[in-house]
Scaffold this active site. Sequence first.
Site, PDB file in Angstrom:
ATOM      1  N   LYS A  21      41.546  85.086  16.522  1.00 42.14           N
ATOM      2  CA  LYS A  21      41.954  86.393  17.038  1.00 42.14           C
ATOM      3  C   LYS A  21      42.238  87.357  15.886  1.00 42.14           C
ATOM      4  O   LYS A  21      41.747  88.490  15.869  1.00 42.14           O
ATOM      5  CB  LYS A  21      43.199  86.219  17.916  1.00 42.14           C
ATOM      6  N   ARG A  91      51.396  87.377  19.388  1.00 46.93           N
ATOM      7  CA  ARG A  91      50.434  86.464  20.022  1.00 46.93           C
ATOM      8  C   ARG A  91      49.993  85.388  19.055  1.00 46.93           C
ATOM      9  O   ARG A  91      49.772  85.646  17.878  1.00 46.93           O
ATOM     10  CB  ARG A  91      49.160  87.212  20.428  1.00 46.93           C
ATOM     11  N   GLY A 100      45.341  79.906  26.549  1.00 47.32           N
ATOM     12  CA  GLY A 100      46.612  79.722  27.251  1.00 47.32           C
ATOM     13  C   GLY A 100      47.450  78.550  26.782  1.00 47.32           C
ATOM     14  O   GLY A 100      48.484  78.265  27.372  1.00 47.32           O
ATOM     15  N   MET A 102      48.932  78.111  23.786  1.00 45.98           N
ATOM     16  CA  MET A 102      50.102  78.476  22.986  1.00 45.98           C
ATOM     17  C   MET A 102      50.712  79.751  23.568  1.00 45.98           C
ATOM     18  O   MET A 102      50.301  80.218  24.607  1.00 45.98           O
ATOM     19  CB  MET A 102      49.683  78.627  21.540  1.00 45.98           C
ATOM     20  N   ARG A 335      35.748  87.719  20.848  1.00 44.40           N
ATOM     21  CA  ARG A 335      35.389  86.394  20.317  1.00 44.40           C
ATOM     22  C   ARG A 335      34.083  85.983  20.973  1.00 44.40           C
ATOM     23  O   ARG A 335      33.699  86.537  22.004  1.00 44.40           O
ATOM     24  CB  ARG A 335      36.477  85.368  20.624  1.00 44.40           C
ATOM     25  N   HIS A 453      42.489  81.001  34.275  1.00 42.21           N
ATOM     26  CA  HIS A 453      42.630  79.768  33.496  1.00 42.21           C
ATOM     27  C   HIS A 453      41.716  78.672  34.032  1.00 42.21           C
ATOM     28  O   HIS A 453      40.967  78.034  33.297  1.00 42.21           O
ATOM     29  CB  HIS A 453      44.100  79.324  33.543  1.00 42.21           C
ATOM     30  N   ARG A 559      10.566  47.827  29.373  1.00 44.70           N
ATOM     31  CA  ARG A 559      11.095  46.473  29.616  1.00 44.70           C
ATOM     32  C   ARG A 559      10.312  45.899  30.793  1.00 44.70           C
ATOM     33  O   ARG A 559      10.578  46.241  31.947  1.00 44.70           O
ATOM     34  CB  ARG A 559      12.575  46.536  29.954  1.00 44.70           C
ATOM     35  N   SER A 763      11.255  47.181  16.004  1.00 45.86           N
ATOM     36  CA  SER A 763      12.184  48.078  16.701  1.00 45.86           C
ATOM     37  C   SER A 763      13.538  47.365  16.802  1.00 45.86           C
ATOM     38  O   SER A 763      13.625  46.245  17.303  1.00 45.86           O
ATOM     39  CB  SER A 763      11.640  48.402  18.093  1.00 45.86           C
ATOM     40  N   THR A 766      19.546  47.135  19.144  1.00 49.55           N
ATOM     41  CA  THR A 766      20.944  47.119  18.676  1.00 49.55           C
ATOM     42  C   THR A 766      21.911  46.553  19.707  1.00 49.55           C
ATOM     43  O   THR A 766      23.029  46.195  19.355  1.00 49.55           O
ATOM     44  CB  THR A 766      21.389  48.543  18.280  1.00 49.55           C
ATOM     45  N   CYS A 830      15.660  50.904  19.628  1.00 51.67           N
ATOM     46  CA  CYS A 830      15.581  51.113  21.077  1.00 51.67           C
ATOM     47  C   CYS A 830      16.816  50.635  21.823  1.00 51.67           C
ATOM     48  O   CYS A 830      16.857  50.642  23.040  1.00 51.67           O
ATOM     49  CB  CYS A 830      14.319  50.474  21.652  1.00 51.67           C
ATOM     50  N   TYR A 850      11.641  56.377  14.242  1.00 49.55           N
ATOM     51  CA  TYR A 850      11.870  56.992  15.545  1.00 49.55           C
ATOM     52  C   TYR A 850      13.040  56.297  16.237  1.00 49.55           C
ATOM     53  O   TYR A 850      13.454  55.203  15.833  1.00 49.55           O
ATOM     54  CB  TYR A 850      10.618  56.906  16.427  1.00 49.55           C
TER      55      TYR A 850
HETATM   56  C1  PEP Z   1      18.510  45.545  22.712  1.00 53.04           C
HETATM   57  O1  PEP Z   1      18.899  44.402  22.655  1.00 53.04           O
HETATM   58  O2  PEP Z   1      19.019  46.466  22.037  1.00 53.04           O
HETATM   59  C2  PEP Z   1      17.422  45.944  23.603  1.00 53.04           C
HETATM   60  C3  PEP Z   1      16.906  47.150  23.553  1.00 53.04           C
HETATM   61  O3  PEP Z   1      17.015  45.048  24.505  1.00 53.04           O
HETATM   62  P1  PEP Z   1      17.798  44.701  25.868  1.00 53.04           P
HETATM   63  O4  PEP Z   1      18.894  45.682  26.011  1.00 53.04           O
HETATM   64  O5  PEP Z   1      16.805  44.759  26.940  1.00 53.04           O
HETATM   65  O6  PEP Z   1      18.278  43.318  25.558  1.00 53.04           O
END
Ligand code: PEP
Length: 869
Positions: A21, A91, A100, A102, A335, A453, A559, A763, A766, A830, A850
């Site tokens: 402000k 203010r 609102g 403070m 603002r 508000h 899958r 790939s 995770t 993936c 990717y």
């Molecule tokens: C993973 O394990 O990250 C994966 C993509 O395979 P899924 O989740 O199908 O086991």
Amino acid sequence: MNYVVDFSEGSKEQVDLLGGKGANLAEMTKLNLPVPTGFTITTEACLDYLKKKEHMSNELYEEIKLHISSMEERTKKRFGDITNPLLVSVRSGSKFSMPGMMDTILNLGLNDETVIGLMKKTGDGRFAYDCYRRLLQMFGDVVCGIDKNRFEDQLDFYKSKKNYVADTEMQVEDWQELVAVYKNIFLEVTHQPFPQDPYEQLAFAVEAVFRSWNNPRAITYRRLHDISELLGTAVNIQEMVFGNFGSESGTGVAFTRNPATGEKGIFGEFLLNAQGEDVVAGIRTPQAISELEVLMPDVYQEFLKVSHLLENHYKDMQDIEFTIENRKLYLLQTRNGKRTAKSAFKICIQLVEEGIISKKEAIQRINPTMVTQLLHPVFEPEQLAHAEIFAKGLPASPGAASGKIYFTAEQAKKASEQGEKVILIRQETSPEDIEGMVVSEAIVTSRGGMTSHAAVVARGMGVCCVAGCEEIYVDEFLEQAKAGDVVIHQGDTISVDGTTGTIYRGSIPYVEGDEWQLLETITEWAKEEAAISVKANAETPADIKTALRLGADGIGLARTEHMFFGEERIFEMRKMILAEDEKSLLAPLNKLKEFQKVDFLTMFTLLKDKSCTIRLLDPPLHEFLPKTEEEIIHLANATKRTVAEIHHRIEELHEQNPMLGHRGCRLAVTTPQIYEMQVAAIIESAIDVSRNESDITIVPEIMIPLIGSQEEMSWLRERLVQTIQTIFDTEGQIVPYKIGTMLEIPRACLTAEKIAEVADFFSFGTNDLTQLTYGFSRDDSVKFIGAYQNKQLLKADPFQHIDEEGVGMLMRIAVDKIRAFDPTIKIGVCGEVGGDPQSIRFLKKIGVDYISCSPYRIPAAILTIAKEK
Ligand code: PEP
Ligand code: MG
């Protein structure tokens, strides 16, 4: 001597020091716009005060006094003068807007004597004493913590005694009496009279605003919006201008473009004869700004000019607070306006088209959560036609939601903790309601406008909201709401359409939002900037189409097991699992192959020449087995076995740790026919497509899950290559293909350079990699991860946000090893974290080519990558 900065000395760049402000008031002063004179006490002064936990320093006090003197010179008024008093507003204003949260005090400088001066000077005693009672009320609340309702109740009581309906009926004597009552409340609660010395008032007020940085609602708001505790708030002291100075005065808030829809043109509201906070607080329902054109055309024209200038100067939609005092326009704040996601997208696109900002700038202004909000649901149109309308209000924040109604934030919170979908319905919301608003699917208020508000906060959170629904009488005490003859009670279900402002009785099914075109434009621009590509985890035609529309560069994970759950297919799958010898395996496998071929043909045709990574069967077989007795009997009859035999086989297949057991490539080691069937289906479909659709060049990427060693990979690869070669020979045609693997076993990461000798691509899975690195079961860890987080043993759930230290280290090792062997091998991600903006930064940093994620997460992922450039 540098804790105070005059408006004429600061600039918009100094937000850290002056707060949003203050910095913008300084900038507007520099632009010679009609800003009441004043100065800003810096955030550093606030932090210094909060650290010392005692009264403000003498130095600061003296500095403030000096700046007041300079205001006195400019305004030709004097602070505390009994004939020509200078009155100021105090203010808060931190770096990030916290609407609102403070505190603010207006009309400061009034006392028993200056109020007479103001009355004489303006010739309006009603006005002067109304201002004084407002000061008493705000000062009492903010500085001394006296409940606002104590004052409000007295006003209501007084009005009813006099048979008044509106405040405007109060005469000067009435306000004078009320001022005396208010002063008594003050004395009763604080055991001190209301301070008459304006400098004393000012010092108390400034300290109270400093302290309001740490009030519970401000703390909650900061936690929700990830705003640092360490910023502190600045305090702006500004000459008062009066919107409550009769019918040629007023106060309002306007946006330079519509904050809900993004439509071009001034959008806002004002209240005639009202002061400061009345519009934002939503206590009276204001008039649309277009009506100002009729009432005061000259002021309206000037406002249009000013708002155009401000928008061009800031290169963004502005949210402007203004006051009109006797037909003279004053600006109190500008603002960058808060807006819905739809509005944000629309405005960015407009600003690029108008040549005000670049595409790159537009991308920087859109954040991933806005993308999520854009994909908000809307009610199914056919269902809506039959729904019973309860009431209509202002469409304050778009979206659609059904839920049970609650009348207080506390009850809403409690019900939501018990797993209910809740809708908060109130006369108006205030910052104290924040915790109830956060958990609500929708918010409904009977009072307040589009800038109230409730409206502002709901829009910011992307929560659907209908505000100012005046036909509803909300009785928070009896916990019921009435519209016409219909009464709804706590716990009843309603549906709220924030896009049209309609409230329905009962629950209504919804469909996804339809603002995709805006998303498509921004995603397209973002793709031009994105350094790595984003693919989709998808296998059904519907999901693939969605993914492509949302900007996917191909399929990064199909899958295939998801293709086996259809009624006919699961049956064949079960027959295959039950097969005891190769002969009885053949018939169901052939059937499944035909199903798969249809799937792959559709997939390739949809994808054209975009990449397509198909993962061979991964889950443990028991997932496909019948669960109910009825299914077991059906399977027994169809396979000419006894029920006992089926039970026996199910027991045989039972595993203690299925996720660590007979799944993925391990299935193929014991029963290679399954993968051979899948690969045959993939290659035969690719051949069909290349024969029939000459414009499509598909290079299927066949991905083997759960590989942990080079030996496994190489053994399987050899068999699959043989299968493919046989097809090429039979068909008299070859197609290009690749065989790669997932990296989801820690051992695979640690030996990746060896696996790379026999894999064409990788790939990271995770999900499994996290499960196996932490030793946390993907399915069961929800039971304890919350406790780990509460006890700060885990910063975040590693299945949602990549664990950079552990899992991330394994990934780095794997990437380095693979790149050392062959820098051209493609590596993707993936698992779920591939769609998580927080994790994407890390994934990009370690050098993957990717990421692949579920379709709805694609635009946010593309945007995150583009913004990181
Ligand atoms: C993973 O394990 O990250 C994966 C993509 O395979 P899924 O989740 O199908 O086991
Ligand atoms: Mg996996």
